[in-house]
Scaffold this motif. Sequence first.
Motif, PDB file in Angstrom:
ATOM      1  N   HIS A 170      -6.141  -1.906  -6.305  1.00  0.00           N
ATOM      2  CA  HIS A 170      -5.103  -2.906  -6.563  1.00  0.00           C
ATOM      3  C   HIS A 170      -5.144  -4.007  -5.507  1.00  0.00           C
ATOM      4  CE1 HIS A 170      -1.261  -4.734  -7.525  1.00  0.00           C
ATOM      5  NE2 HIS A 170      -0.886  -4.548  -6.270  1.00  0.00           N
ATOM      6  N   GLN A 171      -5.320  -3.616  -4.246  1.00  0.00           N
ATOM      7  CA  GLN A 171      -5.381  -4.594  -3.167  1.00  0.00           C
ATOM      8  C   GLN A 171      -6.577  -5.538  -3.344  1.00  0.00           C
ATOM      9  OE1 GLN A 171      -2.261  -4.343  -1.937  1.00  0.00           O
ATOM     10  NE2 GLN A 171      -3.028  -4.526   0.153  1.00  0.00           N
ATOM     11  N   GLN A 179       0.835  -1.200   0.000  1.00  0.00           N
ATOM     12  CA  GLN A 179       0.000   0.000   0.000  1.00  0.00           C
ATOM     13  C   GLN A 179       0.874   1.256   0.000  1.00  0.00           C
ATOM     14  OE1 GLN A 179      -3.060  -0.386  -0.472  1.00  0.00           O
ATOM     15  NE2 GLN A 179      -4.253   1.337   0.277  1.00  0.00           N
ATOM     16  N   GLN A 180       1.926   1.242   0.795  1.00  0.00           N
ATOM     17  CA  GLN A 180       2.849   2.378   0.848  1.00  0.00           C
ATOM     18  C   GLN A 180       3.557   2.567  -0.489  1.00  0.00           C
ATOM     19  OE1 GLN A 180       1.543   3.831   3.666  1.00  0.00           O
ATOM     20  NE2 GLN A 180       3.628   4.570   3.921  1.00  0.00           N
ATOM     21  N   GLN A 236       1.325   4.249  -3.066  1.00  0.00           N
ATOM     22  CA  GLN A 236       1.169   5.692  -2.871  1.00  0.00           C
ATOM     23  C   GLN A 236       2.445   6.451  -3.236  1.00  0.00           C
ATOM     24  OE1 GLN A 236      -0.897   6.767   0.873  1.00  0.00           O
ATOM     25  NE2 GLN A 236      -1.515   4.622   0.997  1.00  0.00           N
ATOM     26  N   VAL A 237       3.595   5.873  -2.892  1.00  0.00           N
ATOM     27  CA  VAL A 237       4.864   6.491  -3.284  1.00  0.00           C
ATOM     28  C   VAL A 237       4.977   6.539  -4.801  1.00  0.00           C
ATOM     29  CG1 VAL A 237       7.383   6.207  -3.257  1.00  0.00           C
ATOM     30  CG2 VAL A 237       6.054   5.876  -1.149  1.00  0.00           C
ATOM     31  N   GLY A 238       4.420   5.528  -5.445  1.00  0.00           N
ATOM     32  CA  GLY A 238       4.447   5.473  -6.911  1.00  0.00           C
ATOM     33  C   GLY A 238       3.463   6.411  -7.580  1.00  0.00           C
ATOM     34  N   GLY A 239       2.735   7.185  -6.792  1.00  0.00           N
ATOM     35  CA  GLY A 239       1.843   8.192  -7.356  1.00  0.00           C
ATOM     36  C   GLY A 239       0.383   7.778  -7.457  1.00  0.00           C
ATOM     37  N   LYS A 240       0.049   6.577  -7.010  1.00  0.00           N
ATOM     38  CA  LYS A 240      -1.342   6.147  -7.063  1.00  0.00           C
ATOM     39  C   LYS A 240      -2.131   6.789  -5.925  1.00  0.00           C
ATOM     40  CE  LYS A 240      -0.354   1.622  -9.125  1.00  0.00           C
ATOM     41  NZ  LYS A 240      -0.383   0.144  -8.934  1.00  0.00           N
ATOM     42  N   THR A 241      -3.382   7.126  -6.209  1.00  0.00           N
ATOM     43  CA  THR A 241      -4.237   7.645  -5.147  1.00  0.00           C
ATOM     44  C   THR A 241      -4.588   6.509  -4.184  1.00  0.00           C
ATOM     45  OG1 THR A 241      -6.315   7.153  -6.281  1.00  0.00           O
ATOM     46  CG2 THR A 241      -5.264   9.284  -6.766  1.00  0.00           C
ATOM     47  N   ILE A 242      -5.090   6.893  -3.011  1.00  0.00           N
ATOM     48  CA  ILE A 242      -5.465   5.878  -2.027  1.00  0.00           C
ATOM     49  C   ILE A 242      -6.513   4.933  -2.597  1.00  0.00           C
ATOM     50  CG2 ILE A 242      -6.650   5.531   0.184  1.00  0.00           C
ATOM     51  CD1 ILE A 242      -5.208   8.000   1.223  1.00  0.00           C
TER      52      ILE A 242
END
Length: 321
Positions: free
Chosen positions: A312-313, A296-297, A300-306
């Motif tokens: 994805h999860q 998950q982290q 988000q670091v890769g630029g995906k929104t929450i």
Amino acid sequence: MSIQVHTHITNHIATIAFTSPEHHFMTLELLEAIQAAFSKLARDPQVRVIILTNSSPGYFITHYSLDEINQHMQQVRKIKALTGPLFPVSVRLVMALSKAIVRLDRFPSVRNVIDRAAKYNFIETTLTYARVNRFLQQVRNSQKLVIAAIGGNAQGFGMELAMACDFRVMARGDYYLGQIESLIGLMPGSGGMHSLTRLIGEAKAIELSMLGSRLTADEAEQLGLIYQAVDEAELAEASGQLAEKLARKSPLSLSYIKQGIHKGHKQSFSQALAQDEVAFVDTASTDLAAKAYQNQQASQVGGKTINVAFDHQEASDINEE
């Protein structure tokens, strides 16, 4: 053709496909064949989800065999006439004894002796009843997730079995879901009324149980009684897709959720919360949870929104990460 029960496992999903030539009624013989298959799969660490379905198109469990019930009641009527007002007490005592005795079923030689001694006796009826309800409790309490893929009538005991499962997917067709016992002078004997109350509320449970109302797949879906109504040709695919979604999640997490919901309604909120505290800490401290957090982290670091990260999860298998 005799009863048939077959199992197969694919990608952590096990299917128990059963069929019975006698109008697809449930009998003790069929139930115990299904239970034997279920028990084996419940012990298999590779199995995460179990699907129960009838292998004959257009069928599930019509209802429990009335012939079998009537045969047992011939002995019970004699006991009822002898005991009079003490009959309810007699039933309660013999049922308690039978529930204790069936724990010995794991020893076949002992069971054979007991069954021969109980033949054509009141206790034969209560032993059968205890074995029937034991299976429903096993399904309900299993750590595995269980899906009923309903391709035909699921009435009386058939409905009770379906409601003991965690999810119900039902095909549309000329068949119904219903607690039909009141139509034939009986009452639901394997938890149907209580399952209905928990699933759709007391008022609807009273209505369906007292009137013996039967529901189509779409009506059952509208009431929240089943997860999904699908066209008949889509039943296997829809059940499989649901099983795949469940199999991708943490088995420990889903097991805790299942048991927490079943137990929580009997407890005060503080008692249920205390139970949840242990379960939460247990799941949160697993390697699966740590890996899910890291993924998950990274998303988000890769630029995906929450929201995209959770999408994805939802699509990924947490067990394979």
